[in-house]
Design a protein around this motif. Structure first.
Motif, PDB file in Angstrom:
ATOM      1  N   GLN A   2       0.544  -1.345   0.304  1.00 44.39           N
ATOM      2  CA  GLN A   2      -0.106  -0.070   0.088  1.00 44.39           C
ATOM      3  C   GLN A   2       1.294   1.445  -0.354  1.00 44.39           C
ATOM      4  OE1 GLN A   2      -3.472  -0.259  -0.323  1.00 44.39           O
ATOM      5  NE2 GLN A   2      -2.935   2.237  -0.996  1.00 44.39           N
ATOM      6  N   GLY A   3       2.388   0.768   0.797  1.00 40.89           N
ATOM      7  CA  GLY A   3       2.862   2.148   0.682  1.00 40.89           C
ATOM      8  C   GLY A   3       3.077   2.367  -0.767  1.00 40.89           C
ATOM      9  N   ALA A   4       4.289   1.469  -0.959  1.00 44.41           N
ATOM     10  CA  ALA A   4       4.499   1.690  -2.516  1.00 44.41           C
ATOM     11  C   ALA A   4       2.976   2.318  -3.173  1.00 44.41           C
ATOM     12  CB  ALA A   4       5.397   1.017  -3.141  1.00 44.41           C
ATOM     13  N   CYS A   5       2.189   1.756  -3.440  1.00 46.15           N
ATOM     14  CA  CYS A   5       1.173   2.173  -4.394  1.00 46.15           C
ATOM     15  C   CYS A   5       1.408   3.450  -4.097  1.00 46.15           C
ATOM     16  CB  CYS A   5       0.703   1.143  -3.791  1.00 46.15           C
ATOM     17  SG  CYS A   5      -1.164   2.235  -4.571  1.00 46.15           S
ATOM     18  N   ASP A   6       0.966   4.094  -2.765  1.00 51.47           N
ATOM     19  CA  ASP A   6       0.133   5.375  -2.390  1.00 51.47           C
ATOM     20  C   ASP A   6       1.995   6.308  -3.016  1.00 51.47           C
ATOM     21  OD1 ASP A   6      -1.213   4.584  -0.860  1.00 51.47           O
ATOM     22  OD2 ASP A   6      -0.910   4.612   0.943  1.00 51.47           O
ATOM     23  N   ALA A   7       3.285   6.064  -2.530  1.00 47.78           N
ATOM     24  CA  ALA A   7       4.102   6.124  -3.149  1.00 47.78           C
ATOM     25  C   ALA A   7       3.951   7.388  -5.058  1.00 47.78           C
ATOM     26  CB  ALA A   7       5.368   6.250  -3.248  1.00 47.78           C
ATOM     27  N   VAL A   8       3.156   6.169  -5.449  1.00 48.16           N
ATOM     28  CA  VAL A   8       3.700   6.511  -6.626  1.00 48.16           C
ATOM     29  C   VAL A   8       2.582   6.887  -7.972  1.00 48.16           C
ATOM     30  CG1 VAL A   8       3.621   4.691  -9.335  1.00 48.16           C
ATOM     31  CG2 VAL A   8       5.403   3.966  -7.025  1.00 48.16           C
ATOM     32  N   THR A   9       1.075   6.333  -6.565  1.00 50.09           N
ATOM     33  CA  THR A   9      -0.157   7.309  -6.990  1.00 50.09           C
ATOM     34  C   THR A   9      -0.017   8.494  -7.197  1.00 50.09           C
ATOM     35  OG1 THR A   9      -1.158   5.296  -6.054  1.00 50.09           O
ATOM     36  CG2 THR A   9      -2.301   7.491  -6.462  1.00 50.09           C
ATOM     37  N   HIS A  10       0.827   9.166  -6.186  1.00 50.71           N
ATOM     38  CA  HIS A  10       1.213  10.410  -5.431  1.00 50.71           C
ATOM     39  C   HIS A  10       1.591  11.280  -7.103  1.00 50.71           C
ATOM     40  CE1 HIS A  10       2.693  14.177  -4.353  1.00 50.71           C
ATOM     41  NE2 HIS A  10       3.600  13.617  -4.420  1.00 50.71           N
ATOM     42  N   TYR A  45       4.096  -0.353  -6.127  1.00 51.96           N
ATOM     43  CA  TYR A  45       4.744   0.292  -7.784  1.00 51.96           C
ATOM     44  C   TYR A  45       3.408  -0.409  -9.178  1.00 51.96           C
ATOM     45  CZ  TYR A  45       7.746   1.654 -12.041  1.00 51.96           C
ATOM     46  OH  TYR A  45       7.913   1.612 -13.383  1.00 51.96           O
ATOM     47  N   GLU A  46       3.779  -1.170  -9.230  1.00 48.96           N
ATOM     48  CA  GLU A  46       2.861  -2.217  -9.976  1.00 48.96           C
ATOM     49  C   GLU A  46       1.032  -1.998 -10.540  1.00 48.96           C
ATOM     50  OE1 GLU A  46       4.352  -5.992 -10.466  1.00 48.96           O
ATOM     51  OE2 GLU A  46       5.948  -5.386 -11.726  1.00 48.96           O
ATOM     52  N   ARG A  47       1.246  -2.482  -9.181  1.00 45.18           N
ATOM     53  CA  ARG A  47      -0.422  -1.824  -8.465  1.00 45.18           C
ATOM     54  C   ARG A  47      -0.813  -0.455  -9.293  1.00 45.18           C
ATOM     55  NH1 ARG A  47      -4.085  -1.126  -3.853  1.00 45.18           N
ATOM     56  NH2 ARG A  47      -2.417  -1.544  -2.452  1.00 45.18           N
ATOM     57  N   ALA A  48      -0.754   0.636  -8.322  1.00 45.72           N
ATOM     58  CA  ALA A  48      -0.656   2.060  -8.785  1.00 45.72           C
ATOM     59  C   ALA A  48      -0.583   2.255 -10.153  1.00 45.72           C
ATOM     60  CB  ALA A  48       0.584   3.030  -8.411  1.00 45.72           C
ATOM     61  N   LEU A  49      -0.108   1.854 -10.389  1.00 43.62           N
ATOM     62  CA  LEU A  49       0.616   2.012 -12.423  1.00 43.62           C
ATOM     63  C   LEU A  49      -0.660   1.291 -13.019  1.00 43.62           C
ATOM     64  CD1 LEU A  49       4.542   0.854 -13.159  1.00 43.62           C
ATOM     65  CD2 LEU A  49       3.286   3.542 -13.176  1.00 43.62           C
ATOM     66  N   ARG A  50      -0.905  -0.087 -13.010  1.00 40.20           N
ATOM     67  CA  ARG A  50      -2.646  -0.869 -13.490  1.00 40.20           C
ATOM     68  C   ARG A  50      -3.325  -0.156 -13.536  1.00 40.20           C
ATOM     69  NH1 ARG A  50       0.878  -5.978 -12.619  1.00 40.20           N
ATOM     70  NH2 ARG A  50      -0.320  -5.153 -10.545  1.00 40.20           N
ATOM     71  N   GLU A  51      -3.903   0.560 -11.646  1.00 41.95           N
ATOM     72  CA  GLU A  51      -4.781   1.194 -11.351  1.00 41.95           C
ATOM     73  C   GLU A  51      -4.878   2.537 -12.141  1.00 41.95           C
ATOM     74  OE1 GLU A  51      -5.373  -0.065  -7.098  1.00 41.95           O
ATOM     75  OE2 GLU A  51      -5.006   1.994  -7.451  1.00 41.95           O
ATOM     76  N   HIS A  52      -4.202   2.861 -12.819  1.00 43.83           N
ATOM     77  CA  HIS A  52      -4.033   4.759 -13.538  1.00 43.83           C
ATOM     78  C   HIS A  52      -3.644   4.173 -15.468  1.00 43.83           C
ATOM     79  CE1 HIS A  52      -3.804   5.799  -9.389  1.00 43.83           C
ATOM     80  NE2 HIS A  52      -3.845   7.048 -10.320  1.00 43.83           N
ATOM     81  N   LYS A  53      -3.864   2.932 -15.521  1.00 50.27           N
ATOM     82  CA  LYS A  53      -3.888   2.151 -16.660  1.00 50.27           C
ATOM     83  C   LYS A  53      -2.322   2.204 -17.623  1.00 50.27           C
ATOM     84  CE  LYS A  53      -8.823   1.569 -16.808  1.00 50.27           C
ATOM     85  NZ  LYS A  53      -8.928   0.692 -16.277  1.00 50.27           N
ATOM     86  N   LEU A  54      -1.275   2.460 -16.347  1.00 46.76           N
ATOM     87  CA  LEU A  54      -0.344   2.948 -17.147  1.00 46.76           C
ATOM     88  C   LEU A  54       0.239   1.304 -16.931  1.00 46.76           C
ATOM     89  CD1 LEU A  54       0.836   6.381 -15.802  1.00 46.76           C
ATOM     90  CD2 LEU A  54       0.368   6.085 -17.526  1.00 46.76           C
TER      91      LEU A  54
END
Lengths: 341, 341
Positions: free
Chosen positions: A164-172, A200-209
């Motif tokens: 979650q932390g990594a996802c937050d970072a990348v989402t930011h 990291y990967e989840r954040a990208l995927r969640e934003h279609k990157l």
DNA sequence: AGCGCGATTGTAAACGATTTCAAACCCCTT
DNA sequence: AAGGGGTTTGAAATCGTTTACAATCGCGCT
């Protein structure tokens, strides 16, 4: 001049060692007069019960083992302090070992713990896969995993919410408008490496990157690894406008690499680190990071171990502590997109 | 499932426990055949001698005690690592305690050491004056003082060359042309505080500069202490063009204070810290400091203690390790004197 | 063959506490 | 006065090693 023993106290007080022991342990059936007598003798001789003897007899010690990779890593420093405070509160001492992420050294130290007959062990294991820790469980020495999971059904764990932390970072970073985000990460042999990459990967995927393998570098968790990986990424992947670095020491190296390339933060490149450090605010610009509750991690791990010692049969507990995104100055919108966020 | 004992091994190998012990300790007078037999049994049972029992019997343990003020201070972190490496090399484990500079806590932990019957103690004492450490000496537990001297004729010490280091720092500033130099320092209850102040004063005197009490602030060794002292100095003593800060955490605070006042380093004010940190190069400008050989300090202290354990009667040794002035970007000539240096 | 002397092995006593069991004691009741 | 119940106390076993001492064995020498 050797330490006085319970025999000395007994002789001094004119009673038997059994009585001395009873006084020491607040056992019933000691007359007030005798108790006073014994206490006086104890004080007079400055007597301290010998824990070695107690341990041998009682088959349980007030000592906890602690095996981490490196006390010089500020993350573990805070963790250790949290553990120590809770442990000493409860009358336990701490035996400290640095495994340097070396499974052989870890195994060696696990045997030391066994030989020392510690009451329990808190372990940041060098490897998820080879659980030397089971040697301990086999002798009824409970183990709590900290920072890194251990593959075993019988081990409590206390971890940060890495993914979650990594996802937050990348989402930011994504929210700021970045689309080409590099990742400098830890080896995939341990939980933090695995889960931060997932985040990291989840954040990208969640934003279609797209998840582009070439924008990912894995290296050892030291300053040098961070430096070389970052440098390599900057050279090989010029599209990168933002960097997520998965560890505090690596962030140090990455920042140096960025400076060497003559890039300016955050104008040319944004940076998010993982794990806050006291000097993050002193950097120019101050560093945006994912803060882990390091001290609490240690406290919780120690508390968990003490709980388990008290009640060995309770079900295994896995604790995840949340992280916090701290936005400072090292992140901004990429150049040319200043208004898009 | 309890640990196997030497009895189990003896039975398994068809010999007596005495023979097992002899094999374990490489004692003479064991036939090769029997030795092999015993070793096989040990391996088969995954036997580990119980150190508690060994300790009780032998009246000496392979454990060293370590009492420092705070493991979260990067200085002690490196020291501990140095100690641990040497100790484990020699087969010793480490029991760690944080006294938080509190003499009462220190006394408590010293009693823990006594009760644990550690072989020796490395102590960064909370106070020069009240040597609780003598309780240990009285029981023949040797003590090595680290970072801070202890007033006792019988205690080895391993210290940094605090006075010379401080003198070097201030001399560097004087050579650059500074004449009004502030000092943010540690309490005078412990060696580093005492000697670094001496060094500051000596440098001034050697260059015929006055020692002005109003330019000196003493505070506790934390970030906050450094911040408040520096802020106070900057406000009260506007003549100050350079600051010598006697401790790494205080330097953090002082840098923040300088930033709050809107001053630029080194144009408006030069700064020298004491004790190098990994992130010193990342600051803008990078920090000029006096580097202490922290890791070696730990190594030397552990080595000293092991030496003394081997040979208790040798004379007391005081070791001073030299410091290094590392000139980076936070120091320059004062404004208006750019060419005088 | 018998004796003596190393070399090898075993027996049992430590180490300092806790704990079980039984003895001693007190006080009260009958 | 004797017996009984409960409290207080002590003697001795125990934990797993090491080690002093005793016992045994094998072998060579006379």
């Amino acid at each position: 001049m050797d330490s006085p023993t319970s025999h000395d106290v007994a002789k001094q007080a004119g009673v038997s060692v059994a009585t001395v022991s009873r006084v020491l342990n607040d056992a019933p059936h000691v007359s007030p007069a005798v108790r006073r007598q014994v206490l006086r003798a104890i004080r007079k001789l400055n007597y301290q019960p010998n824990r070695t003897a107690q341990r041998l007899r009682a088959k349980q010690s007030k000592v906890l083992g602690l095996i981490i990779s490196d006390i010089q890593n500020p993350f573990f420093t805070a963790v250790v302090r949290g553990i120590e405070d809770v442990a000493h509160q409860a009358g336990y001492s701490l035996v400290l070992c640095n495994s340097d992420e070396d499974p052989d050294k870890e195994k060696l130290y696990i045997n030391v713990m066994r030989a020392e007959a510690v009451a329990g062990v808190i372990l940041a294991s060098a490897s998820e896969a080879k659980p030397h820790a089971s040697d301990l469980l086999a002798q009824n020495i409970p183990v709590v995993a900290i920072d890194r999971q251990i593959k075993s059904r019988r081990i409590d764990s206390v971890l940060a919410a890495n993914e979650q932390g990594a996802c937050d970072a990348v989402t930011h970073l994504i929210n700021l408008g970045h689309t080409c985000i590099g990742y400098v990460g830890l080896p995939l042999t341990r939980t933090p490496g695995i889960e931060r990459l997932k985040g990291y990967e989840r954040a990208l995927r969640e934003h279609k990157l797209p998840v582009v393998r070439a924008r990912i570098r894995i290296a050892n968790a030291k300053q040098l690894g961070g430096h070389d990986s970052a440098l390599d990424l900057l050279v090989q992947q010029p599209c990168i406008t933002a960097l997520f670095v998965a560890n505090n020491l690596m962030t140090l190296g990455a920042l140096n690499a960025i400076r060497e390339r003559g890039l300016e933060i955050p104008r040319d490149i944004s940076v998010v680190g993982f794990d806050d450090v006291p000097w993050a605010t002193l950097l120019q610009p101050p560093l945006t990071t994912i803060a882990q509750p390091t001290y609490e991690l240690g406290q919780k791990a120690a508390a968990r171990l003490l709980e388990r010692l008290k009640n060995p049969e309770q079900p295994v507990v896995h604790t995840h502590l949340g992280t916090t995104l701290i936005v400072r100055g090292s992140t901004s919108a990429p150049r040319g997109k200043e208004n898009s966020a």
